[in-house]
Design an enzyme around this catalytic site. Structure first.
Site, PDB file in Angstrom:
ATOM      1  N   ASN A  13     -37.086  27.575  28.461  1.00 49.21           N
ATOM      2  CA  ASN A  13     -37.419  26.256  27.916  1.00 49.21           C
ATOM      3  C   ASN A  13     -38.313  25.535  28.920  1.00 49.21           C
ATOM      4  O   ASN A  13     -37.838  25.049  29.942  1.00 49.21           O
ATOM      5  CB  ASN A  13     -36.136  25.458  27.657  1.00 49.21           C
ATOM      6  CG  ASN A  13     -36.411  24.053  27.164  1.00 49.21           C
ATOM      7  OD1 ASN A  13     -37.522  23.734  26.740  1.00 49.21           O
ATOM      8  ND2 ASN A  13     -35.402  23.201  27.227  1.00 49.21           N
ATOM      9  N   LYS A  15     -39.789  22.745  28.601  1.00 43.15           N
ATOM     10  CA  LYS A  15     -39.691  21.283  28.506  1.00 43.15           C
ATOM     11  C   LYS A  15     -41.113  20.688  28.515  1.00 43.15           C
ATOM     12  O   LYS A  15     -42.016  21.273  27.924  1.00 43.15           O
ATOM     13  CB  LYS A  15     -38.786  20.732  29.606  1.00 43.15           C
ATOM     14  CG  LYS A  15     -37.404  21.395  29.596  1.00 43.15           C
ATOM     15  CD  LYS A  15     -36.412  20.753  30.516  1.00 43.15           C
ATOM     16  CE  LYS A  15     -35.082  21.471  30.441  1.00 43.15           C
ATOM     17  NZ  LYS A  15     -34.023  20.804  31.224  1.00 43.15           N
ATOM     18  N   GLU A 107     -31.044  16.611  26.287  1.00 44.08           N
ATOM     19  CA  GLU A 107     -32.077  15.599  26.520  1.00 44.08           C
ATOM     20  C   GLU A 107     -32.470  14.913  25.212  1.00 44.08           C
ATOM     21  O   GLU A 107     -32.786  13.712  25.205  1.00 44.08           O
ATOM     22  CB  GLU A 107     -33.291  16.253  27.193  1.00 44.08           C
ATOM     23  CG  GLU A 107     -32.984  16.668  28.614  1.00 44.08           C
ATOM     24  CD  GLU A 107     -33.894  17.747  29.166  1.00 44.08           C
ATOM     25  OE1 GLU A 107     -33.639  18.192  30.301  1.00 44.08           O
ATOM     26  OE2 GLU A 107     -34.846  18.151  28.465  1.00 44.08           O
ATOM     27  N   GLU A 175     -24.671  24.475  27.333  1.00 46.51           N
ATOM     28  CA  GLU A 175     -25.294  23.879  28.512  1.00 46.51           C
ATOM     29  C   GLU A 175     -24.469  22.687  28.975  1.00 46.51           C
ATOM     30  O   GLU A 175     -24.620  21.582  28.445  1.00 46.51           O
ATOM     31  CB  GLU A 175     -26.718  23.419  28.189  1.00 46.51           C
ATOM     32  CG  GLU A 175     -27.698  24.547  27.916  1.00 46.51           C
ATOM     33  CD  GLU A 175     -29.131  24.101  28.103  1.00 46.51           C
ATOM     34  OE1 GLU A 175     -29.857  24.766  28.829  1.00 46.51           O
ATOM     35  OE2 GLU A 175     -29.515  23.065  27.536  1.00 46.51           O
ATOM     36  N   GLY A 181     -30.290  21.019  35.700  1.00 50.70           N
ATOM     37  CA  GLY A 181     -31.223  20.471  36.667  1.00 50.70           C
ATOM     38  C   GLY A 181     -30.591  19.817  37.874  1.00 50.70           C
ATOM     39  O   GLY A 181     -31.262  19.151  38.653  1.00 50.70           O
ATOM     40  N   SER A 221     -28.930  25.324  35.448  1.00 50.66           N
ATOM     41  CA  SER A 221     -29.258  25.781  36.807  1.00 50.66           C
ATOM     42  C   SER A 221     -29.129  27.297  36.955  1.00 50.66           C
ATOM     43  O   SER A 221     -28.644  27.807  37.971  1.00 50.66           O
ATOM     44  CB  SER A 221     -28.392  25.056  37.849  1.00 50.66           C
ATOM     45  OG  SER A 221     -28.614  23.649  37.791  1.00 50.66           O
TER      46      SER A 221
END
Length: 263
Positions: A13, A15, A107, A175, A181, A221
C-alpha cells in the site's frame, strides 16, 4: 504456515507516495530485483496499490513488460457514476484491470469518518464490479485495553460481510491501529489470535469453505526482519505492507520471505 490452498499475498500500500514517474521506476526496479534473485513468482502473489494518478501508468507497464504483479486501488466510491466530485467508481478501476481495492483502512475510518456501514457499502460496490475487496479491520490501543484483542476487529468484519455471497472472493487485513507506522509490532501470537477470530467470522457469515480459502493478512510495521515469523502462523496468509513497500530492496526481501527464513 499458510493454509494448503491459500497462496500467500504480499500487498504494498503506497498510500500518498510516488508520482507516476516514480511509480514506473519503482515497479521496474522491484521486478528486476526479484528476477535477479530468481524469485519464483508462483509461490507468492504480489500486489501493488498505487495512488489513483498512477494506476493507468502502472497498468500499462505491467501489461507491456509482462510483470506478474496484481494491481489494486486504495479506495473506491459506493456509487457507479454521477455528481460525486473527487470520487472513483469501481467500474473505472475494473476498466484499468485492477484486481483488488483496499476498503476500510484505518486512515479512511479516522481521517474521513468512514463508518462500518460505509465500509460494508464499499465492499458491495467492489464485488459488484468484479474487484476483490481487501477489508481492513483493527483496533486502537485504547480499544484493545477496553474490549480485548479481538472484539473490535470481529465487530468490524461482521458488518462488512453483511449481504456478501458465500462464493465471493474477499481478502481480510488485520491492521492493529497502534502498530501502523509506529514501529510497534504485534507479536506473531497476537496476530494469530485475531486472524483466527476473523476466520471464524468468515466461517459464520459465509461458510467453512469460504473461511478455508479466504486469505487473511497482517499489517502494521511489517519488515523483512519480522515477516517470516508472522507467516509461520496458521491463520496469517500474507501481509499488507505500508512504509516498507516503498523501499525496493526491503519490499523484495519481504516478498522473498520463504527464501531467507524457512517456513
Amino acid at each position: 504456515m499458510v493454509g494448503v490452498n491459500r497462496q500467500p499475498l504480499i500487498a504494498g500500500n503506497w498510500k500518498m507516495n510516488l508520482d507516476h514517474l516514480q511509480a514506473v521506476a519503482f515497479v521496474q526496479k522491484l521486478d528486476w530485483s526479484l528476477k535477479d534473485a530468481k524469485h519464483d513468482a508462483g509461490t507468492v502473489e504480489v500486489a501493488v496499490f498505487p495512488p489513483f494518478t498512477d494506476l493507468r501508468t502502472v497498468q500499462i507497464l505491467l501489461d507491456q513488460d509482462k510483470i506478474e504483479f496484481a494491481l489494486g486501488a486504495q479506495d473506491l466510491s459506493t456509487h457507479d457514476s454521477g455528481a460525486y466530485t473527487g470520487e472513483i467508481s469501481g467500474a473505472f478501476l475494473k476498466k484499468l484491470n485492477a484486481s483488488y481495492v483496499i476498503i476500510g483502512h484505518s486512515e479512511r475510518r479516522d481521517y474521513h469518518a468512514e463508518t462500518d456501514e460505509v465500509v460494508a457499502a464499499k465492499v458491495q460496490a467492489a464485488l459488484k464490479h468484479g474487484l476483490v475487496p481487501v477489508i481492513c479491520v483493527g483496533e486502537t490501543l485504547e480499544q484493545r485495553e477496553q474490549s480485548g484483542p479481538t472484539a473490535v476487529s470481529v465487530g468490524q468484519l461482521e458488518v462488512a460481510l453483511e449481504g456478501v455471497a458465500a462464493g465471493a472472493e474477499i481478502v481480510v487485513a488485520y491492521e492493529p491501529v497502534w502498530a501502523i507506522g509506529t514501529g510497534q509490532v504485534a507479536s506473531p501470537e497476537q496476530a494469530q489470535e485475531v486472524c483466527a477470530a476473523l476466520r471464524a467470522v468468515v466461517a459464520d457469515k459465509l461458510g467453512q469453505d469460504a473461511a478455508d480459502r479466504t486469505r487473511i493478512l497482517y499489517g502494521g510495521s511489517v519488515k523483512s526482519g519480522n515477516i517470516a515469523s508472522f507467516m509461520r502462523e496458521p491463520d496469517v496468509d500474507g501481509a499488507l505492507v505500508g512504509g516498507a513497500s516503498l523501499l525496493v530492496d526491503e519490499f523484495a526481501a519481504i516478498i522473498r520471505y520463504q527464501k531467507h527464513v524457512g517456513v
